[in-house]
Scaffold this active site. Structure first.
Site, PDB file in Angstrom:
ATOM      1  CG  HIS A 149    -132.176  -7.571-143.346  1.00 30.45           C
ATOM      2  ND1 HIS A 149    -132.894  -6.401-143.425  1.00 30.45           N
ATOM      3  CD2 HIS A 149    -132.968  -8.442-142.685  1.00 30.45           C
ATOM      4  CE1 HIS A 149    -134.074  -6.556-142.856  1.00 30.45           C
ATOM      5  NE2 HIS A 149    -134.152  -7.793-142.385  1.00 30.45           N
ATOM      6  NE  ARG A 206    -143.268 -14.094-140.703  1.00 29.13           N
ATOM      7  CZ  ARG A 206    -142.028 -13.606-140.888  1.00 29.13           C
ATOM      8  NH1 ARG A 206    -141.830 -12.470-141.532  1.00 29.13           N
ATOM      9  NH2 ARG A 206    -140.985 -14.255-140.437  1.00 29.13           N
ATOM     10  CG  ASP A 260    -141.911  -7.746-145.144  1.00 28.26           C
ATOM     11  OD1 ASP A 260    -142.062  -8.905-144.714  1.00 28.26           O
ATOM     12  OD2 ASP A 260    -141.136  -6.934-144.606  1.00 28.26           O
ATOM     13  CB  SER A 283    -139.983 -11.332-144.295  1.00 33.22           C
ATOM     14  OG  SER A 283    -139.743 -10.158-143.585  1.00 33.22           O
ATOM     15  CE  LYS A 331    -137.635  -6.198-144.237  1.00 36.06           C
ATOM     16  NZ  LYS A 331    -138.472  -7.353-143.909  1.00 36.06           N
TER      17      LYS A 331
HETATM   18  N1  URA Z   1    -136.075  -9.788-140.519  1.00 38.85           N
HETATM   19  C1  URA Z   1    -137.049  -9.565-141.422  1.00 38.85           C
HETATM   20  O1  URA Z   1    -137.045  -8.535-142.108  1.00 38.85           O
HETATM   21  N2  URA Z   1    -138.011 -10.484-141.588  1.00 38.85           N
HETATM   22  C2  URA Z   1    -138.056 -11.637-140.887  1.00 38.85           C
HETATM   23  O2  URA Z   1    -138.949 -12.431-141.078  1.00 38.85           O
HETATM   24  C3  URA Z   1    -137.040 -11.872-139.920  1.00 38.85           C
HETATM   25  C4  URA Z   1    -136.058 -10.929-139.749  1.00 38.85           C
END
Ligand code: URA
Length: 442
Positions: free
Chosen positions: A84, A170, A163, A185, A189
């Site tokens: 990620h 956001r 989220d 966030s 996930k």
């Molecule tokens: N990627 C995400 O999933 N969330 C964030 O807040 C920033 C990058």
């Protein structure tokens, strides 16, 4: 126990510290719609200013994780590894890392996001392919991962619903670049994916949410600590986001870049391959993921194996398989823009710096990102970079090309880009693409 929303907002506004119960209530009330979007926007701004402690950040992550259900892939009896990114411009490596890991037969259940702030999102990129479906049910996702190793979905009403809502709020309320909100966030996930390993691409620089490498390192350490507390092996690469990654930024154009890389193509301009940064970073992230899977013992073997999976076409076949099972989708019908314009250098010199956030904002003006939660994306909108930081340029030479299905904002975009691409007398100090690695601590 229930709380008065305005009192919780006030507590954080005044720099107070939330209990785990307060955060659990706040996130579950928000998920149910009882803590409203406008209250959440105010709370998120209070967090932006006053931050969260490490304990609050961990509690927020767990509340967000438990706002929905979690996958259970333990029946696979095999490693599950994902990567990620904290977000960048032209940051498209998930489209290569997923297929590379699938080709390595590493299970990669990927829950991704849409564009966030000035940065792009994997879901928007994939949706530019006609027919591609990111709205998978829980069952479909589980089945695709089990049978094809790799699948991508977004947050849903069932998986990470908090989220899903907070992310889009956001995005349009200038509350993205907050270390604890980014941590919660991302990690909610990733923990929902039931991983055994996670590679984080933590960006620093003018196009990242963390401008300095010191802030990126702090973000990486917090993300890593949250993952490791939950038993996930985590490696973090601190990578340079002082310029867009690779040749293109923009949804359909980024897919094209990745597809061509998977086909073994290069894009040479002035003796240099503009696809190299995208390819090199994707290979490196994938090698670290393979190492975390425990299938190889060292990074040298991991790098060799990953390079071979690209060279042999195995990763291309894994991508085509993804297009089939999450479609059927037709990459030959990738949409292209009706209008395009070139930006040229007004003077001779060196590309001394790029204001990459401004390039991301230019992409939003073109239609590649959202200004409000209801905005629709123009998948064709994008920017093609002809130069990289440090290049020598002559007056009149093309710097980049921008394109979209509407030319309505071209004047604004041209002004933004002209300011963003700085030309000076001397070349700047070069910063490596991967500046630092925080290896996992077994
Ligand atoms: N990627 C995400 O999933 N969330 C964030 O807040 C920033 C990058």
């Amino acid at each position: 126990m229930s709380y008065i929303p305005a009192e919780l907002i006030k507590k954080k506004k005044l720099g107070g510290c939330h209990s785990r119960e307060e955060l659990n209530w706040l996130i579950s009330a928000f998920t149910r719609g009882e803590f409203t979007d406008y209250q959440m926007a105010a709370w998120a701004m209070a967090v932006w200013f006053n931050g969260l402690t490490d304990d609050e950040t961990t509690a927020l992550t767990n509340s967000m994780l438990h706002s929905g259900s979690r996958f259970d892939f333990s029946f696979l009896n095999a490693p599950r590894v994902d990567k990620h990114s904290t977000g960048g411009v032209g940051d498209k490596t998930s489209l290569l890392v997923g297929p590379l890991l699938a080709a390595a037969k590493i299970y990669t259940p990927m829950i991704s996001g849409r564009g966030l702030g000035h940065t792009g999102g994997t879901l928007d990129k994939l949706e530019s392919i006609p027919g591609f479906r990111v709205n998978l049910s829980r069952k479909e996702f589980q089945s695709h991962v089990t049978h094809h190793y790799f699948a991508v979905m977004g947050q849903t009403a069932d998986i990470c619903p908090a989220d899903k809502k907070l992310y889009s709020l956001r995005d349009v309320t200038s509350t993205v670049d907050s270390l604890p909100l980014i941590c919660a966030s991302i990690m909610s996930k990733k923990l929902a994916e039931d991983l055994t390993g996670l590679v984080l691409d933590v960006k620093f620089g003018s196009g990242a949410f963390m401008r300095s490498i010191a802030d990126a390192r702090k973000l990486a350490r917090t993300l890593k600590a949250i993952g490791e507390k939950s038993g996930v092996r985590v490696a973090a690469l601190l990578t340079n986001m002082n310029e867009p990654l690779g040749r293109f930024a923009g949804n359909a154009a980024e897919v094209l870049e990745c597809y061509e890389i998977l086909q073994g193509k290069t894009f040479a301009v002035g003796g240099r391959d503009l696809y190299a940064p995208t390819r090199d970073l994707s290979l490196e992230l994938s090698a670290h993921a393979l190492l975390l899977s425990g299938r190889v013992n060292d990074l040298v073997h991991a790098r060799n194996q990953i390079r071979e999976l690209l060279a042999s076409g195995a990763a291309l076949r894994a991508f085509e398989n993804l297009l089939e099972h999450q479609g059927p989708s037709d990459i030959s019908r990738l949409p292209t823009a009706k209008f395009s314009k070139e930006l040229t250098a007004t003077r001779s010199g060196f590309v001394s710096a790029m204001q990459t956030e401004a390039i991301g904002l230019a992409l939003i003006e073109l239609g590649a990102g959202r200004k409000t939660t209801a905005d629709h994306i123009d998948p064709t909108a994008g920017i093609e970079m002809f130069v990289r930081t440090g290049d020598a340029v002559s007056a009149g030479a093309p710097l980049c090309r921008f394109f979209a299905n509407s030319a309505a904002e071209f004047v604004t975009v041209e002004q933004l880009l002209a300011r963003a691409l700085e030309i000076g007398e001397t070349p700047p100090k070069q910063i490596p693409l991967v500046a630092e690695v925080l290896a996992d601590s077994p």
